[in-house]
Design a protein around this motif. Structure first.
Motif, PDB file in Angstrom:
ATOM      1  N   PRO A 278       0.826  -1.199   0.000  1.00  0.00           N
ATOM      2  CA  PRO A 278       0.000   0.000   0.000  1.00  0.00           C
ATOM      3  C   PRO A 278       0.865   1.256   0.000  1.00  0.00           C
ATOM      4  N   ASN A 279       0.296   2.352  -0.415  1.00  0.00           N
ATOM      5  CA  ASN A 279       0.934   3.675  -0.370  1.00  0.00           C
ATOM      6  C   ASN A 279       2.001   3.884  -1.423  1.00  0.00           C
ATOM      7  N   SER A 384       7.993   1.469   3.878  1.00  0.00           N
ATOM      8  CA  SER A 384       7.749   2.325   5.036  1.00  0.00           C
ATOM      9  C   SER A 384       7.570   1.536   6.332  1.00  0.00           C
TER      10      SER A 384
HETATM   11  C1  LIG Z   1      -0.533   5.053   4.036  1.00  0.00           C
HETATM   12  O1  LIG Z   1      -0.658   6.458   4.107  1.00  0.00           O
HETATM   13  C2  LIG Z   1      -1.588   6.911   5.057  1.00  0.00           C
HETATM   14  C3  LIG Z   1      -1.716   8.421   4.933  1.00  0.00           C
HETATM   15  O2  LIG Z   1      -0.469   9.020   4.620  1.00  0.00           O
HETATM   16  C4  LIG Z   1      -1.125   6.479   6.450  1.00  0.00           C
HETATM   17  O3  LIG Z   1      -2.053   6.893   7.427  1.00  0.00           O
HETATM   18  C5  LIG Z   1      -1.019   4.959   6.473  1.00  0.00           C
HETATM   19  O4  LIG Z   1      -0.521   4.528   7.714  1.00  0.00           O
HETATM   20  C6  LIG Z   1      -0.091   4.471   5.376  1.00  0.00           C
HETATM   21  N1  LIG Z   1      -0.117   3.019   5.345  1.00  0.00           N
HETATM   22  C7  LIG Z   1       0.982   2.295   5.291  1.00  0.00           C
HETATM   23  C8  LIG Z   1       0.781   0.812   5.275  1.00  0.00           C
HETATM   24  O5  LIG Z   1       2.098   2.769   5.277  1.00  0.00           O
END
Ligand SMILES: *[C@@H]1O[C@H](CO)[C@@H](O)[C@H](O)[C@H]1NC(C)=O
Ligand SMILES: *[C@@H]1O[C@H](CO)[C@@H](O)[C@H](O)[C@H]1NC(C)=O
Ligand SMILES: *[C@@H]1O[C@H](CO)[C@@H](O)[C@H](O)[C@H]1NC(C)=O
Ligand SMILES: *[C@@H]1O[C@H](CO)[C@@H](O)[C@H](O)[C@H]1NC(C)=O
Ligand SMILES: *[C@@H]1O[C@H](CO)[C@@H](O)[C@H](O)[C@H]1NC(C)=O
Length: 441
Positions: A278-279, A384
């Protein structure tokens, strides 16, 4: 029984045992129909009936025995499987007389995303020359984390109509979709395949690839090797091994491949990568699919082993998916994963180094989709997951190990890493010990 209200997804901390190390890691609790605590949540993603009826497969055409879903007393939510593999309703037109019935029912309007929650969709039945000749009752659908869907099936309008189960994790393959077929010769390979755009593999870019009948992909030259080396091999080649072993497609099955630069396969890849990573807001621009379908092992003409390696490229990133279907046990040496020149990066799919346990590939995963493994392989920016994060584990050693000796700590960190990669840690991350604390004697 009173159903408690509360959050829909529970995070359980469980102990996972691997060899001499036991530690705590969060996993999503997956419930089954036999789970005594299934009432704990009303979320259909975790509270569904398994509907594993291979007769519903889109591949089941002109069946002698006709199904009619009017005869089923539907109740609640269902998740589709075909022979234990996660499946979903097709969301494009399906041929008449398939899915074990006359009028196959498919989902109109496409599948939702996880963020959409529960949605209502029409169901179409293909009859005469009309894909939606028999509009049936609408059903509710939900996309679930982990890449599967649940459906609230209802009784359709008449007989003989039946809900279809379509592709599980496998990408389209074979003659039907125009794959190139490898030579039907033991230990052979495809000829060199020019890639329509370069594939990025841990810092090297490749314009060409070979699909080898013995279950692996190589970039610089074809490989007839039928005895795998163990990863890390510290060898002089980059290699991707769906299941490297002594397969023999001259006895049974076939090996095929195809690359795509447009169409549904790209959408499927885009969706898969965005679900698993994701992201990234990833868009697939090229997909290469190599399939070993129902192949025999060299010394066993009756077994069938099926798997797939999918290479997915975006503008600047690349991924591999490994999809496992039926994998027959074998006494032959086996290896699944990938390895680079000098083993700067490598991964061994857990359990894939023993032919006796190789059947488990179809129900293991690092992305919570049984039978599917996904890796980012461009060595792009770190995922991340651990960025700026310090993760703590509680580790219990079941045999004595002197952690004041640095070699032992390293070994332990390597083991933890292997295990964490299963939960999405990129292989190129390095685990460092920040603090070691003894919590129990
Ligand atoms: C994806 O991005 C959102 C908003 O920036 C954040 O809240 C979320 O934790 C992120 N998810 C991951 C899996 O990094
Ligand atoms: C792709 O990666 C290169 C090198 O890391 C970087 O310079 C470039 O800006 C990236 N391009 C895109 C479109 O992200
Ligand atoms: C195939 O060969 C392996 C290794 O020589 C052996 O362990 C296994 O039993 C053989 N299987 C059959 C079916 O002959
Ligand atoms: C691999 O290791 C050998 C021996 O250490 C070295 O000579 C060679 O340059 C390395 N190859 C790469 C691509 O790093
Ligand atoms: C996978 O399925 C087999 C039976 O099909 C079972 O014996 C095995 O324990 C399962 N493995 C996992 C990891 O669930």
């Amino acid at each position: 029984m009173k159903v408690p209200s509360g959050p829909e997804v529970f995070l359980f901390h469980v102990f996972a045992l691997q060899e001499e190390v036991a530690y705590k890691t969060p996993v999503h609790w997956r419930r089954s129909t036999t789970d005594p605590i299934r009432w704990i949540t009303a979320d259909p993603c975790y509270n569904y009936t398994v509907l594993d009826d291979p007769r519903r497969s889109t591949d089941n055409r002109y069946s002698y025995e006709l199904m009619c879903d009017v005869w089923v007393s539907w109740s609640g939510w269902y998740r589709l499987f075909i022979h234990g593999q996660s499946a979903q309703m097709p969301d494009t037109c399906v041929d008449k007389y398939s899915c074990g019935t006359n009028v196959p029912l498919w989902l109109n309007g496409g599948h939702p995303n996880v963020a959409d929650g529960v949605v209502t969709r029409g169901v179409c039945g293909h009859w005469f020359n009309n894909c939606c000749r028999t509009p049936s009752s609408s059903i509710r659908v939900k996309a679930c984390p982990g890449g599967y869907y649940v459906y609230e099936f209802v009784v359709p309008v008449t007989c003989h109509l039946a809900y279809c189960a379509g592709r599980g994790i496998f990408y389209p393959f074979g003659w039907a979709v125009g794959d190139a077929i490898n030579p039907v010769v033991d230990d052979e390979s495809s000829s060199v395949i020019q890639l329509s755009s370069p594939f990025l593999f841990f810092g090297r870019t490749y314009q060409q690839i070979y699909v080898n009948n013995n279950g692996h992909l190589t970039f610089n030259k074809a490989s007839a090797e039928y005895v795998p080396y163990s990863f890390p091999g510290y060898e002089s080649q980059d290699i991707i091994a769906g299941l490297w072993t002594n397969l023999d497609n001259s006895v049974r099955g076939f090996v095929s491949y195809q690359q795509y630069t447009s169409g549904d396969v790209l959408s499927q890849a885009t969706q898969d990568i965005n679900t698993h990573f994701p992201n990234l807001t990833f868009t697939a621009s090229r997909v290469f699919v190599a399939t070993w379908n129902k192949d025999a092992y060299s010394n066993s003409t009756i077994t069938e082993t099926s798997f797939q390696v999918v290479l997915i490229s975006g503008s600047n990133s690349s991924f591999i998916l490994m999809n496992y279907g039926e994998i027959a046990e074998t006494g032959l040496p086996v290896q699944a994963g990938y390895d680079t020149i000098n083993s700067t990066h490598y991964f061994v799919v857990p359990g894939s180094d023993s032919g006796s346990f190789i059947s488990n590939l179809r129900n293991s995963s690092n992305v919570d989709v049984p039978g599917q493994w996904a890796f980012r392989v461009d060595s792009g920016p770190r995922n991340s997951l651990l960025k700026n994060n310090v993760v703590s584990f509680r580790v219990r050693l079941s045999s004595f190990s002197d952690l004041t000796q640095s070699g032992n700590t390293e070994r332990l960190l390597q083991k933890m890493k292997q295990e964490l990669v299963k939960y999405g840690l990129p292989n190129n991350c390095e685990l460092k010990l920040r603090k070691l604390q003894k919590i129990k004697p």
